[in-house]
Design an enzyme around this catalytic site. Structure first.
Site, short mmCIF file in Angstrom:
data_model
loop_
_atom_site.label_atom_id
_atom_site.label_comp_id
_atom_site.label_asym_id
_atom_site.label_seq_id
_atom_site.Cartn_x
_atom_site.Cartn_y
_atom_site.Cartn_z
N ARG A 76 21.80 9.87 -35.55
CA ARG A 76 21.26 10.36 -34.28
C ARG A 76 21.63 11.81 -34.00
O ARG A 76 20.80 12.58 -33.47
CB ARG A 76 21.80 9.47 -33.15
CG ARG A 76 21.60 9.94 -31.73
CD ARG A 76 22.30 9.00 -30.78
NE ARG A 76 22.36 9.46 -29.40
CZ ARG A 76 21.52 9.07 -28.45
NH1 ARG A 76 20.52 8.25 -28.74
NH2 ARG A 76 21.67 9.50 -27.21
N GLU A 219 9.58 8.70 -23.77
CA GLU A 219 10.11 7.78 -24.78
C GLU A 219 8.93 6.99 -25.36
O GLU A 219 8.32 6.19 -24.66
CB GLU A 219 11.13 6.82 -24.15
CG GLU A 219 12.38 7.49 -23.59
CD GLU A 219 13.44 7.71 -24.64
OE1 GLU A 219 13.23 7.31 -25.81
OE2 GLU A 219 14.50 8.29 -24.29
#
Length: 258
Positions: A76, A219
């Protein structure tokens, strides 16, 4: 993307892939670039480009992105190194000077939510901060993430609503409604803090606190069935519906300058 006419025109900023494992975002960024080029003379994009430049950063976290291809698909963070720890990287979406170090971020270097040593310690973040501040005319910022199917706006570092909450909420509804019309995909919308979770040091909160009123995080698909490992067959429909939301926000920006 620009029609010219000066170096300091009002601008729209879009970034993707700040979290390296969110591969659908970089793919959507490529298809977004293609749409801007192919539809640049089609309304409403024609009018938008007549008045605004569009800056699109497709791979915001390049070192992390490469690492997801070579070593760890679920990485990430950035790939920065620092003295005193063997843990690598910081979360570039907790590294902005907006409630830095607050709820939803971590001080432990090994955490996926590690905020870094200081605001803008990560070069990926600092380069954007420096660019936007030097430019001085960015009016809209959209940061593309996955997953959860949400359109979020400030704040994430505090529960209090921003001054422009009602306007941003109305625009978020219009954008998600436009998105849903393409393939029926349902999105929720609202503040980061209330809709998904507290998150300090984020791109959109920094943008809003630095006078970029139209600041959003989107998102993308899905809601957890595949998560970050979204199948390739989902790329085109995701990009197609996302484009409609982006256009709705950019169109509103064009019609409501400030």
């Amino acid at each position: 993307f620009s029609r010219g006419g000066g170096t300091n025109r009002p601008a729209i900023w879009i970034d993707a892939g700040i979290h390296s494992r969110e591969w659908i975002t970089q793919a959507t960024g490529i298809l977004t670039a293609n749409k801007i080029v192919t539809d640049n003379n089609v309304e409403p994009l024609k009018s938008i480009l007549d008045n605004y430049d569009i800056f699109l950063l497709i791979v915001t976290n390049p070192d992390g992105y490469i690492f997801t291809h070579t070593t760890n698909r679920m990485w990430r963070k950035t790939r920065s190194v620092r003295p005193g720890t063997s843990c690598v990287g910081a979360d570039p979406n907790r590294n902005w000077d907006a409630g830095f170090g607050g709820p939803g971020s971590e001080s432990k270097p090994c955490s996926d939510l590690y905020h870094g040593t200081a605001p803008h310690s990560e070069p990926e973040v600092k380069s954007i901060v420096d660019f936007i501040k030097t430019h001085g005319q960015v009016k809209t910022l959209i940061s593309v993430h996955s997953y959860s199917q949400m359109l979020l706006f400030p704040y994430g570092y505090k529960i209090e609503h921003c001054v422009d909450h009602t306007e941003l909420n109305t625009l978020a509804k219009a954008a998600t409604d436009a998105l849903t019309k393409q393939h029926g995909t349902k999105y929720t919308y609202g503040t980061t803090f209330e809709v998904i979770y507290p998150a300090s040091g984020t791109t959109t909160d920094w943008a809003y606190d630095n006078k970029i009123k139209y600041s959003f995080t989107i998102e993308l698909r899905d809601t957890g069935a595949y998560g970050f490992l979204l199948p390739a067959r989902e790329i085109l429909p995701t990009a197609e519906e996302t484009w409609l939301a982006l256009v709705e926000i950019m169109k509103y920006t064009n019609l409501n300058p400030y």
